[in-house]
Motif scaffolding. Structure first.
Motif, PDB file in Angstrom:
ATOM      1  N   GLU A 175       0.862  -1.321  -0.073  1.00 20.40           N
ATOM      2  CA  GLU A 175      -0.007  -0.067   0.030  1.00 20.40           C
ATOM      3  C   GLU A 175       1.019   1.252  -0.123  1.00 20.40           C
ATOM      4  OE1 GLU A 175      -2.591  -0.429   3.274  1.00 20.40           O
ATOM      5  OE2 GLU A 175      -3.656  -2.031   2.489  1.00 20.40           O
ATOM      6  N   ALA A 176       1.994   1.304   0.780  1.00 24.45           N
ATOM      7  CA  ALA A 176       3.024   2.368   0.943  1.00 24.45           C
ATOM      8  C   ALA A 176       3.602   2.724  -0.337  1.00 24.45           C
ATOM      9  CB  ALA A 176       3.815   2.130   2.013  1.00 24.45           C
ATOM     10  N   VAL A 177       3.833   1.682  -1.419  1.00 23.21           N
ATOM     11  CA  VAL A 177       4.293   1.988  -2.470  1.00 23.21           C
ATOM     12  C   VAL A 177       3.606   2.036  -3.871  1.00 23.21           C
ATOM     13  CG1 VAL A 177       6.620   1.083  -1.672  1.00 23.21           C
ATOM     14  CG2 VAL A 177       5.249  -0.495  -2.807  1.00 23.21           C
ATOM     15  N   GLY A 178       2.177   1.596  -3.453  1.00 16.28           N
ATOM     16  CA  GLY A 178       1.371   1.518  -4.659  1.00 16.28           C
ATOM     17  C   GLY A 178       1.445   0.477  -5.490  1.00 16.28           C
ATOM     18  N   MET A 179       1.913  -0.584  -4.942  1.00 15.22           N
ATOM     19  CA  MET A 179       2.126  -1.907  -5.964  1.00 15.22           C
ATOM     20  C   MET A 179       1.324  -3.105  -5.468  1.00 15.22           C
ATOM     21  SD  MET A 179       6.362  -1.488  -6.721  1.00 15.22           S
ATOM     22  CE  MET A 179       6.574  -2.766  -7.758  1.00 15.22           C
ATOM     23  N   ASN A 180       1.049  -4.105  -6.142  1.00 15.38           N
ATOM     24  CA  ASN A 180       0.239  -5.257  -6.073  1.00 15.38           C
ATOM     25  C   ASN A 180       1.244  -6.267  -5.695  1.00 15.38           C
ATOM     26  OD1 ASN A 180       0.812  -6.381  -8.415  1.00 15.38           O
ATOM     27  ND2 ASN A 180      -0.956  -5.382  -9.321  1.00 15.38           N
ATOM     28  N   VAL A 181       0.894  -7.587  -5.348  1.00 15.01           N
ATOM     29  CA  VAL A 181       1.545  -8.814  -5.220  1.00 15.01           C
ATOM     30  C   VAL A 181       2.576  -8.951  -6.469  1.00 15.01           C
ATOM     31  CG1 VAL A 181       1.724 -11.028  -4.783  1.00 15.01           C
ATOM     32  CG2 VAL A 181       0.373  -9.745  -3.477  1.00 15.01           C
ATOM     33  N   GLY A 182       1.677  -8.981  -7.541  1.00 18.29           N
ATOM     34  CA  GLY A 182       2.371  -9.316  -8.789  1.00 18.29           C
ATOM     35  C   GLY A 182       3.454  -8.501  -9.301  1.00 18.29           C
ATOM     36  N   GLU A 183       3.283  -7.024  -8.997  1.00 21.59           N
ATOM     37  CA  GLU A 183       4.374  -6.221  -9.293  1.00 21.59           C
ATOM     38  C   GLU A 183       5.545  -6.123  -8.211  1.00 21.59           C
ATOM     39  OE1 GLU A 183       1.535  -2.545 -11.010  1.00 21.59           O
ATOM     40  OE2 GLU A 183       1.544  -2.782  -8.906  1.00 21.59           O
ATOM     41  N   ILE A 184       5.304  -6.413  -6.821  1.00 19.63           N
ATOM     42  CA  ILE A 184       6.302  -6.665  -5.848  1.00 19.63           C
ATOM     43  C   ILE A 184       7.209  -7.878  -6.478  1.00 19.63           C
ATOM     44  CG2 ILE A 184       6.746  -7.277  -3.646  1.00 19.63           C
ATOM     45  CD1 ILE A 184       6.059  -4.419  -3.936  1.00 19.63           C
ATOM     46  N   SER A 185       6.395  -8.988  -6.767  1.00 17.31           N
ATOM     47  CA  SER A 185       7.208 -10.291  -7.182  1.00 17.31           C
ATOM     48  C   SER A 185       8.067 -10.019  -8.431  1.00 17.31           C
ATOM     49  CB  SER A 185       5.973 -11.303  -7.517  1.00 17.31           C
ATOM     50  OG  SER A 185       5.484 -11.555  -6.214  1.00 17.31           O
TER      51      SER A 185
END
Length: 147
Positions: free
Chosen positions: A120-130
């Motif tokens: 939430e803090a970086v505005g990314m979802n699990v797929g983007e983080i992965s």
């Protein structure tokens, strides 16, 4: 300016981007981990122990890509906080085994939302983080060769 000069611009340096990103990621984690009473390095130790405990200090340090001398003060601090216990192995007195306490195991329940809060803090979802994490694969686990 030539193409090779452009490669020497600070903004084009992979090392600069990675160091800056690492510093900023730790800054994002700081307020999320503060209510848990953990620093970012302590959080990494706890993550490794939540996956598997007990474990020898040397194994823990290796998994965290740290020298045992670097991991040792982190472990001592976590012990002082009552989250882990250190004890000499009954099999090999040279080995220091690290074990979660009941308090350390219970902290996991409070930490379960940390990844979501970071996303939430970086505005990314699990797929983007992965994808970002996996893209760093060539740089993770590599050790500088000694001279």
């Amino acid at each position: 300016m030539t193409a090779s000069d452009d490669l020497l611009r600070l903004e084009n340096q992979l090392c600069f981007a990675l160091v800056t990103a690492a510093r900023n990621v730790v800054a994002i984690y700081r307020p999320i981990l503060e209510p848990l009473g953990l620093t970012h390095p302590q959080y990494l130790v706890m993550l490794a122990l939540w996956e598997r405990d007990p474990r020898p200090l040397n194994d823990l340090a290796a998994e965290l890509a740290m020298e045992p001398a670097t991991a040792s003060p982190l472990v001592k601090r976590l012990e002082a906080e009552g989250l882990i216990a250190r004890q000499r192995s009954s099999e090999d007195e040279r080995r220091l085994d690290i074990t979660l306490t009941a308090t350390g195991r219970a902290l996991r329940e409070r930490a379960v939302n940390v990844p979501q809060q970071v996303m939430e803090a970086v505005g990314m979802n699990v797929g983007e983080i992965s994808a970002l994490r996996d893209g760093l694969g060539p740089f993770v686990g590599r050790r500088a060769e000694s001279d």
